[in-house]
Design a protein around this motif. Structure first.
Motif, PDB file in Angstrom:
ATOM      1  N   TYR A 134       0.808  -1.219   0.000  1.00 17.80           N
ATOM      2  CA  TYR A 134       0.000   0.000   0.000  1.00 17.80           C
ATOM      3  C   TYR A 134       0.846   1.276   0.000  1.00 17.80           C
ATOM      4  N   SER A 135       2.128   1.143  -0.312  1.00 16.81           N
ATOM      5  CA  SER A 135       3.024   2.305  -0.254  1.00 16.81           C
ATOM      6  C   SER A 135       2.980   3.161  -1.512  1.00 16.81           C
ATOM      7  N   ILE A 214      -3.045   6.625   9.349  1.00 19.59           N
ATOM      8  CA  ILE A 214      -2.642   6.316   7.974  1.00 19.59           C
ATOM      9  C   ILE A 214      -1.459   5.364   7.983  1.00 19.59           C
ATOM     10  N   THR A 217      -2.813   1.806   9.007  1.00 20.37           N
ATOM     11  CA  THR A 217      -3.698   1.107   8.073  1.00 20.37           C
ATOM     12  C   THR A 217      -3.040   0.839   6.727  1.00 20.37           C
ATOM     13  N   ARG A 218      -2.113   1.688   6.326  1.00 20.77           N
ATOM     14  CA  ARG A 218      -1.377   1.445   5.078  1.00 20.77           C
ATOM     15  C   ARG A 218      -0.122   0.609   5.316  1.00 20.77           C
ATOM     16  N   ILE A 380      -5.251  -0.399  -4.076  1.00 16.28           N
ATOM     17  CA  ILE A 380      -4.296   0.320  -3.227  1.00 16.28           C
ATOM     18  C   ILE A 380      -4.942   1.451  -2.443  1.00 16.28           C
ATOM     19  N   TYR A 381      -6.159   1.864  -2.830  1.00 18.87           N
ATOM     20  CA  TYR A 381      -6.857   2.887  -2.067  1.00 18.87           C
ATOM     21  C   TYR A 381      -7.772   2.293  -0.990  1.00 18.87           C
ATOM     22  N   PRO A 383      -7.254   0.810   2.011  1.00 19.05           N
ATOM     23  CA  PRO A 383      -7.083   1.225   3.409  1.00 19.05           C
ATOM     24  C   PRO A 383      -7.436   2.689   3.652  1.00 19.05           C
ATOM     25  N   LYS A 384      -7.216   3.538   2.656  1.00 17.64           N
ATOM     26  CA  LYS A 384      -7.543   4.949   2.809  1.00 17.64           C
ATOM     27  C   LYS A 384      -9.050   5.152   2.939  1.00 17.64           C
TER      28      LYS A 384
END
Length: 471
Positions: A134-135, A214, A217-218, A380-381, A383-384
């Motif tokens: 998720y980076s 953030i 979670t990421r 990839i979005y 967790p946001k």
């Protein structure tokens, strides 16, 4: 007019803004040919709200454009519409995040629906259980000419090559350097992570709650300083790729004889953490300078060359400035200031402050990005969006006032922040509530309140009769 608008480009990552290692020869050359605004700040740190403010001269609170899902409607003004209604052909090549679908016909001549844009061949190289997943750090792209940004710049160049006496506006809202962090091969590894100056560290005390949320979670809290350096090094490579695209555009402007009749503006909608504070991307209620401070450079025929304006300006000043340059009178109340004096080499207002707003409250679920669009953990979005929906207290309403010397970020339902920018320009020590800064904090809060009273709404210009309808 040509508006070259990279997405998510922070000012401090350009050579002409003082970055010690990045190579941005075309941005730097443009600054030498025009006026560079040293301290330009945005009105919101998310794409759509910032662009709505840019094009209207309105702070976010005037009409509530607070999320990605509120575009400008036909009953709202915008700079592109003013230009089109006054005889300009308006060409739009790039992403939207500005207009509602029913506003395009009034504001845009052609929005590039037929431009062939290659599909990205970059991929996320990490397995889903890897903390890097998720980076946003992805593989490199194969070729600098196989990106949607290159296709959009080429479409703009074709317009420049047309022989027409009609005035035009080219609006280029491009993607780079927005994450995922990827770039063509010759830009991806352009900078060595070890050569970067120290990043702003994570885990600083008295930061807002979303910093650690953030990171958790990421899974960014599992990455090392070397990882974040690689992220920022790749981001700088993306900045250099954007610089190369600008060079293609500037060459075409010169080659087609438009240098002396076309105003060229460079600006961005907001910045990017890019590894600073152990974070990536941005957040709706985050207001560090890495997010609010963007480049603004303008090369205008007949105006000053090589001038640097050091005083604070705001991104939506572009709207008022362009109307002045075009000789168009705004038909709506706005709060932007024309930058014509600075373009003439005169100083700006040394006492001016910049204001930024963001976030939304828990009673505004309509503002939150819909979870159903990002329900797959492989996105990839994911967790946001999940964090925003599960913990809306991380996105409470926020407002900022920034002067040349200090910044106040006020969160009635969260951690407020105060920074002495003369002693702490990197915003590492939160002095909010510190008794030694009590007077300065009170002055900024009072000035913030005054700004809200002055700009709280705009009264309609059309008056209504006080009587009853006729029979």
């Amino acid at each position: 007019f040509v508006f070259f608008m990279p997405d998510e480009m922070r000012a401090e990552s350009l050579g002409c803004y003082g970055n010690p290692i990045v190579k941005t020869p075309n941005f730097d050359h443009l600054a030498q040919q025009g006026v560079r605004f040293e301290q330009c700040h945005v009105q919101n740190t998310v794409c759509a709200p910032s662009r709505c403010s840019l094009m209207t001269g309105w702070p976010v609170h005037v009409r509530g454009h607070r999320s990605l899902y509120y575009g400008l409607h036909p009953d709202e003004p915008n700079l592109l519409r003013y230009l089109k209604e006054n005889g300009y052909d308006v060409y739009w090549y790039g992403k939207n995040d500005l207009l509602s679908p029913d506003s395009f016909a009034q504001s845009v001549t052609d929005w590039g629906a037929k431009v062939e844009r290659p599909r990205s061949t970059a991929r996320n190289p990490w397995p889903q259980d890897d903390p890097h997943f998720y980076s946003f750090l992805w593989d490199r792209l194969p070729d600098r000419r196989e990106t949607s940004d290159y296709a959009n710049v080429q479409a703009a160049i074709k317009i420049l090559e047309q022989k027409s006496d009609r005035p035009f506006c080219l609006y280029l809202p491009l993607i780079t350097p927005h994450p995922p962090f990827t770039a063509p091969e010759d830009f991806y590894d352009m900078y060595k992570p070890a050569d970067l100056p120290p990043l702003r560290p994570p885990g600083l005390p008295r930061k807002p709650n979303f910093h650690e949320a953030i990171r958790r979670t990421r899974r960014l809290d599992q990455l090392s300083d070397a990882d974040f350096r690689k992220i920022q090094a790749t981001y700088l490579g993306m900045v250099s790729y954007s610089d190369w695209l600008l060079g293609q555009l500037m060459e075409a402007i010169d080659r087609t004889g438009h240098t002396d009749d076309t105003a060229l503006f460079l600006f961005s909608d907001h910045g990017e953490w890019a590894g600073d504070f152990g974070l990536v991307e941005k957040w709706p209620s985050a207001m560090e300078d890495t997010l609010t401070h963007v480049p603004l450079i303008a090369r205008i025929p007949g105006y000053q060359k090589g001038h640097v304006s050091h005083e604070i300006v705001e991104l939506y000043d572009v709207m008022a400035t362009c109307l002045d340059l075009a000789g168009i009178t705004a038909q709506h109340t706005h709060f932007a200031s024309s930058l014509i004096p600075q373009l003439q080499g005169k100083p700006g207002d040394p006492k001016r402050a910049a204001f930024c707003e963001g976030g939304y409250n828990t009673y505004e679920p309509q503002c939150f990005e819909p979870m159903q669009d990002f329900s797959n953990p492989a996105n990839i979005y994911y967790p946001k969006i999940k964090l925003q929906n599960d913990h809306p207290e991380t996105i409470t309403r926020t407002t900022m006032i920034r002067t040349a010397a200090a910044k106040l970020i006020f969160r009635p339902n969260g951690q407020s922040e105060l920074y002495d920018l003369e002693k702490d320009p990197r915003e590492l020590h939160n002095a909010y509530g510190d008794t030694s800064y009590a007077k300065q904090q009170q002055e900024l809060q009072s000035r913030l309140l005054n700004w809200y009273v002055r700009t709280a709404d705009v009264a309609p210009r059309k008056l209504d009769p006080r009587g009853f309808p006729s029979a």
